[in-house]
Design an enzyme around this catalytic site. Sequence first.
Site, PDB file in Angstrom:
ATOM      1  N   HIS A  64       0.817  -1.226   0.000  1.00  0.00           N
ATOM      2  CA  HIS A  64       0.000   0.000   0.000  1.00  0.00           C
ATOM      3  C   HIS A  64       0.854   1.282   0.000  1.00  0.00           C
ATOM      4  CE1 HIS A  64      -3.132  -2.824   1.116  1.00  0.00           C
ATOM      5  NE2 HIS A  64      -2.424  -3.194   2.169  1.00  0.00           N
TER       6      HIS A  64
ATOM      7  N   SER B  44       5.586  -2.384  12.482  1.00  0.00           N
ATOM      8  CA  SER B  44       5.553  -3.342  11.364  1.00  0.00           C
ATOM      9  C   SER B  44       6.737  -3.130  10.442  1.00  0.00           C
ATOM     10  CB  SER B  44       4.278  -3.139  10.531  1.00  0.00           C
ATOM     11  OG  SER B  44       3.155  -3.287  11.336  1.00  0.00           O
TER      12      SER B  44
ATOM     13  N   SER C 162       1.641  -0.299  -5.323  1.00  0.00           N
ATOM     14  CA  SER C 162       0.700  -0.599  -4.236  1.00  0.00           C
ATOM     15  C   SER C 162       0.260  -2.043  -4.365  1.00  0.00           C
ATOM     16  CB  SER C 162      -0.533   0.295  -4.357  1.00  0.00           C
ATOM     17  OG  SER C 162      -0.620   1.164  -3.276  1.00  0.00           O
TER      18      SER C 162
ATOM     19  N   SER D 193      -5.710   1.569  -2.299  1.00  0.00           N
ATOM     20  CA  SER D 193      -5.033   1.963  -1.056  1.00  0.00           C
ATOM     21  C   SER D 193      -3.993   3.067  -1.205  1.00  0.00           C
ATOM     22  CB  SER D 193      -4.373   0.735  -0.423  1.00  0.00           C
ATOM     23  OG  SER D 193      -3.366   0.231  -1.280  1.00  0.00           O
TER      24      SER D 193
ATOM     25  N   ASN E  25       4.737 -10.854   9.236  1.00  0.00           N
ATOM     26  CA  ASN E  25       3.447 -10.813   9.921  1.00  0.00           C
ATOM     27  C   ASN E  25       3.512 -11.432  11.316  1.00  0.00           C
ATOM     28  OD1 ASN E  25       0.425 -10.364   9.815  1.00  0.00           O
ATOM     29  ND2 ASN E  25       0.503 -12.557  10.244  1.00  0.00           N
TER      30      ASN E  25
ATOM     31  N   ASP F  12       3.289  -7.570   0.177  1.00  0.00           N
ATOM     32  CA  ASP F  12       2.152  -7.522   1.095  1.00  0.00           C
ATOM     33  C   ASP F  12       0.984  -8.242   0.430  1.00  0.00           C
ATOM     34  OD1 ASP F  12      -0.095  -6.894   2.606  1.00  0.00           O
ATOM     35  OD2 ASP F  12       0.508  -4.832   2.982  1.00  0.00           O
TER      36      ASP F  12
ATOM     37  N   LYS G 114       4.403  -7.213  15.014  1.00  0.00           N
ATOM     38  CA  LYS G 114       3.591  -6.908  13.828  1.00  0.00           C
ATOM     39  C   LYS G 114       2.158  -7.341  14.091  1.00  0.00           C
ATOM     40  CE  LYS G 114       1.747  -6.817   9.656  1.00  0.00           C
ATOM     41  NZ  LYS G 114       0.385  -7.276   9.376  1.00  0.00           N
TER      42      LYS G 114
ATOM     43  N   HIS H 160      -7.489  -9.231   3.507  1.00  0.00           N
ATOM     44  CA  HIS H 160      -6.626  -8.799   2.406  1.00  0.00           C
ATOM     45  C   HIS H 160      -7.304  -8.792   1.040  1.00  0.00           C
ATOM     46  CE1 HIS H 160      -2.786  -7.672   0.735  1.00  0.00           C
ATOM     47  NE2 HIS H 160      -3.058  -8.488  -0.275  1.00  0.00           N
TER      48      HIS H 160
ATOM     49  N   HIS I  68      -3.753   2.241   8.774  1.00  0.00           N
ATOM     50  CA  HIS I  68      -3.365   2.375  10.178  1.00  0.00           C
ATOM     51  C   HIS I  68      -2.544   3.636  10.406  1.00  0.00           C
ATOM     52  CE1 HIS I  68      -4.755  -1.609  10.288  1.00  0.00           C
ATOM     53  NE2 HIS I  68      -3.619  -2.271  10.371  1.00  0.00           N
TER      54      HIS I  68
ATOM     55  N   ASP J 289      -0.175  -4.217  14.711  1.00  0.00           N
ATOM     56  CA  ASP J 289      -0.758  -3.672  13.478  1.00  0.00           C
ATOM     57  C   ASP J 289      -2.141  -4.289  13.230  1.00  0.00           C
ATOM     58  OD1 ASP J 289      -1.368  -4.164  10.656  1.00  0.00           O
ATOM     59  OD2 ASP J 289       0.620  -3.541  10.076  1.00  0.00           O
ATOM     60  N   ASN J 290      -2.199  -5.627  13.173  1.00  0.00           N
ATOM     61  CA  ASN J 290      -3.463  -6.291  12.860  1.00  0.00           C
ATOM     62  C   ASN J 290      -4.521  -5.950  13.915  1.00  0.00           C
ATOM     63  OD1 ASN J 290      -1.279  -7.460  11.528  1.00  0.00           O
ATOM     64  ND2 ASN J 290      -2.276  -9.432  11.289  1.00  0.00           N
TER      65      ASN J 290
ATOM     66  N   GLN K 185      10.080  -5.065   8.840  1.00  0.00           N
ATOM     67  CA  GLN K 185      10.357  -5.218   7.399  1.00  0.00           C
ATOM     68  C   GLN K 185      11.804  -4.872   7.086  1.00  0.00           C
ATOM     69  OE1 GLN K 185       9.090  -6.477   4.837  1.00  0.00           O
ATOM     70  NE2 GLN K 185       6.874  -6.479   4.979  1.00  0.00           N
TER      71      GLN K 185
ATOM     72  N   GLU L 141       4.485  -9.146   4.426  1.00  0.00           N
ATOM     73  CA  GLU L 141       3.862  -8.308   5.443  1.00  0.00           C
ATOM     74  C   GLU L 141       2.645  -8.926   6.132  1.00  0.00           C
ATOM     75  OE1 GLU L 141       4.721  -5.361   6.531  1.00  0.00           O
ATOM     76  OE2 GLU L 141       2.914  -4.365   7.267  1.00  0.00           O
TER      77      GLU L 141
ATOM     78  N   CYS M 100      -6.144  -1.981  13.315  1.00  0.00           N
ATOM     79  CA  CYS M 100      -7.545  -2.078  12.875  1.00  0.00           C
ATOM     80  C   CYS M 100      -8.484  -1.430  13.885  1.00  0.00           C
ATOM     81  CB  CYS M 100      -7.945  -3.534  12.641  1.00  0.00           C
ATOM     82  SG  CYS M 100      -7.105  -4.242  11.203  1.00  0.00           S
TER      83      CYS M 100
HETATM   84  P1  NAI Z   1      -6.171 -14.678  11.708  1.00  0.00           P
HETATM   85  O1  NAI Z   1      -5.866 -15.993  11.105  1.00  0.00           O
HETATM   86  O2  NAI Z   1      -5.569 -14.288  13.004  1.00  0.00           O
HETATM   87  O3  NAI Z   1      -7.747 -14.482  11.850  1.00  0.00           O
HETATM   88  C1  NAI Z   1      -8.708 -14.896  10.933  1.00  0.00           C
HETATM   89  C2  NAI Z   1      -9.842 -15.526  11.741  1.00  0.00           C
HETATM   90  O4  NAI Z   1     -10.947 -15.788  10.864  1.00  0.00           O
HETATM   91  C3  NAI Z   1      -9.453 -16.864  12.361  1.00  0.00           C
HETATM   92  O5  NAI Z   1      -9.676 -16.836  13.752  1.00  0.00           O
HETATM   93  C4  NAI Z   1     -10.361 -17.892  11.666  1.00  0.00           C
HETATM   94  O6  NAI Z   1     -10.734 -18.941  12.505  1.00  0.00           O
HETATM   95  C5  NAI Z   1     -11.535 -17.027  11.259  1.00  0.00           C
HETATM   96  N1  NAI Z   1     -12.315 -17.546  10.114  1.00  0.00           N
HETATM   97  C6  NAI Z   1     -11.878 -18.212   9.023  1.00  0.00           C
HETATM   98  N2  NAI Z   1     -12.915 -18.529   8.219  1.00  0.00           N
HETATM   99  C7  NAI Z   1     -14.024 -18.047   8.818  1.00  0.00           C
HETATM  100  C8  NAI Z   1     -15.403 -18.047   8.482  1.00  0.00           C
HETATM  101  N3  NAI Z   1     -15.831 -18.627   7.352  1.00  0.00           N
HETATM  102  N4  NAI Z   1     -16.276 -17.457   9.337  1.00  0.00           N
HETATM  103  C9  NAI Z   1     -15.850 -16.880  10.491  1.00  0.00           C
HETATM  104  N5  NAI Z   1     -14.556 -16.835  10.848  1.00  0.00           N
HETATM  105  C10 NAI Z   1     -13.660 -17.414  10.038  1.00  0.00           C
HETATM  106  O7  NAI Z   1      -5.767 -13.603  10.580  1.00  0.00           O
HETATM  107  P2  NAI Z   1      -5.581 -12.023  10.806  1.00  0.00           P
HETATM  108  O8  NAI Z   1      -4.165 -11.743  11.083  1.00  0.00           O
HETATM  109  O9  NAI Z   1      -6.637 -11.557  11.708  1.00  0.00           O
HETATM  110  O10 NAI Z   1      -5.833 -11.494   9.303  1.00  0.00           O
HETATM  111  C11 NAI Z   1      -7.101 -11.583   8.690  1.00  0.00           C
HETATM  112  C12 NAI Z   1      -7.050 -10.939   7.308  1.00  0.00           C
HETATM  113  O11 NAI Z   1      -6.773  -9.554   7.431  1.00  0.00           O
HETATM  114  C13 NAI Z   1      -5.941 -11.478   6.406  1.00  0.00           C
HETATM  115  O12 NAI Z   1      -6.407 -11.496   5.065  1.00  0.00           O
HETATM  116  C14 NAI Z   1      -4.840 -10.456   6.549  1.00  0.00           C
HETATM  117  O13 NAI Z   1      -3.932 -10.484   5.480  1.00  0.00           O
HETATM  118  C15 NAI Z   1      -5.634  -9.184   6.638  1.00  0.00           C
HETATM  119  N6  NAI Z   1      -5.029  -8.010   7.292  1.00  0.00           N
HETATM  120  C16 NAI Z   1      -5.577  -6.800   6.995  1.00  0.00           C
HETATM  121  C17 NAI Z   1      -5.122  -5.654   7.582  1.00  0.00           C
HETATM  122  C18 NAI Z   1      -5.708  -4.340   7.223  1.00  0.00           C
HETATM  123  O14 NAI Z   1      -5.162  -3.307   7.611  1.00  0.00           O
HETATM  124  N7  NAI Z   1      -6.794  -4.273   6.516  1.00  0.00           N
HETATM  125  C19 NAI Z   1      -4.029  -5.672   8.570  1.00  0.00           C
HETATM  126  C20 NAI Z   1      -3.544  -7.005   8.855  1.00  0.00           C
HETATM  127  C21 NAI Z   1      -4.047  -8.115   8.246  1.00  0.00           C
END
Ligand code: NAI
Length: 462
Positions: free
Chosen positions: A53, A391, A76, A81, A213, A129, A218, A333, A383, A222-223, A395, A188, A227
């Site tokens: 991003h 984070s 990006s 983003s 990650n 990322d 991180k 993501h 963020h 960050d996550n 990196q 990332e 958020c």
């Molecule tokens: P995580 O693996 O810690 O959490 C995902 C959760 O979703 C897990 O607890 C899992 O059991 C649950 N899950 C899976 N399928 C499901 C379903 N069908 N129904 C309900 N729950 C379900 O992963 P994390 O770190 O929380 O990341 C989640 C996503 O967010 C990833 O795609 C990651 O790349 C992205 N991300 C986005 C950020 C942003 O700023 N927008 C920042 C960091 C990560």
Amino acid sequence: MANDSIIADISLAEYGRRELDIAETEMPGLMATREEYGAAKPLKGARIAGCLHMTIQTAALIETLTALGAEVRWASCNIYSTQDHAAAAIAATGVPVFAKKGETLAEYWEYVDHIFQWEGEPCNLILDDGGDATMYVIWGARIEAGEDMPAPTNEEEEEMQKVLKKRLAASPGFFTRLRDNIKGVSEETTTGVLRLYGLAKEGKLPFPAINVNDSVTKSKFDNKYGCKESLVDGIRRGTDVMMAGKLAVVAGYGDVGKGSAASLRGAGARVMVTEIDPICALQAAMDGFAVTTMEEAAPVADIFVTTTGNKDVITIEHMRAMKDMAIVGNIGHFDNEIQVGALKNLETIEVKPQVDMYTFPDGHRILLLSQGRLLNLGNATGHPSFVMSASFTNQVLAQIELWTKSDEYKNQVYVLPKHLDEKVARLHLEKLNVKLSTLTEEQASYIGVPLEGPFKADEYRY
Ligand code: NAI
């Protein structure tokens, strides 16, 4: 190298620079890294293709990498983003940037291709990322080795394959040379890391990878805390809706889900959670959230947010069942968490960029944020700098590892050692006036840790 940047508007550079100057005051980890390594230039000779991003915070990351001696080309990792003033500020310094807020998917993949177009020797490191840039190189090399390209399953893959085919035809052998020159990738996010572990398991990872990650400093910051601030920011900037009293659903209670649920609760919403993992479901319940299914939540909730990194979490049936003017968005993501494609035959109004209203045949409407792409970066600015400093310090340390110690890494996925994780945290304490206690020698030996850390075993979960 000539600056062949493709950005929206170079006249935004000064505005970008002003915000970058402010960001630096909130990014103590990155600034300390510049101080510590700036003179030694450990990244001299590194040619980094970056796909993350293109925000103000990323601009500070890029300037840290170049301060440490690296050359960089940047795109990006999402079509919505980019902050155009951040892209302009970086392009104005002579670093090539390929990123525009609201670029098309075709442009997106062309820009990913551009970060690999270096004069002379190809690039030798990737900073990724979500894994798109890494997959682009790997797929190119696999096709050059005679593998067939799998049929695309969505528009994203279709556009990727078009650009890939063009490059394969224009530059025979390009991807094989590129892949063999790459010393490693630092990744990332959760989704990108999942793709890397998949490749490693199949024995198809062609270079070492550092999983940024899963540094504690991180994903547990960050996550989660990132958020916590940026989710509600995105919903507010997109819709200006009154949050207090509304019923919100967060799908997934991982790190992003925990931050997102806290964000909505902090804004006064009543929050429900859906989960498939009993441990995370229990955590959500004991944090005081009602845990239910999307089928139960769909007809009653006002705001829906997916955080799972999974696909088809909100289906067209769920959206059919929703109330009039329900708000639907994703902070995971990729956009396939919501079945956005299934909405395309409905009557649509673009309320403003990244906010679309769909009307179902029965007359009820939904507001979709950022076309189902991560709404905190599409509808707001992602963020805050402080958490991104943690984070991005990881990196930078990962890039230094891959560049200076590439012989020590196999074609596997690694996390940074705990002493570096603790170092990243330490660099962020002073800004918050944290007074850290110090172990006595007796205490250290009583709990069995070195005086100077690491203070926890690798299995510790924080
Ligand atoms: P995580 O693996 O810690 O959490 C995902 C959760 O979703 C897990 O607890 C899992 O059991 C649950 N899950 C899976 N399928 C499901 C379903 N069908 N129904 C309900 N729950 C379900 O992963 P994390 O770190 O929380 O990341 C989640 C996503 O967010 C990833 O795609 C990651 O790349 C992205 N991300 C986005 C950020 C942003 O700023 N927008 C920042 C960091 C990560």
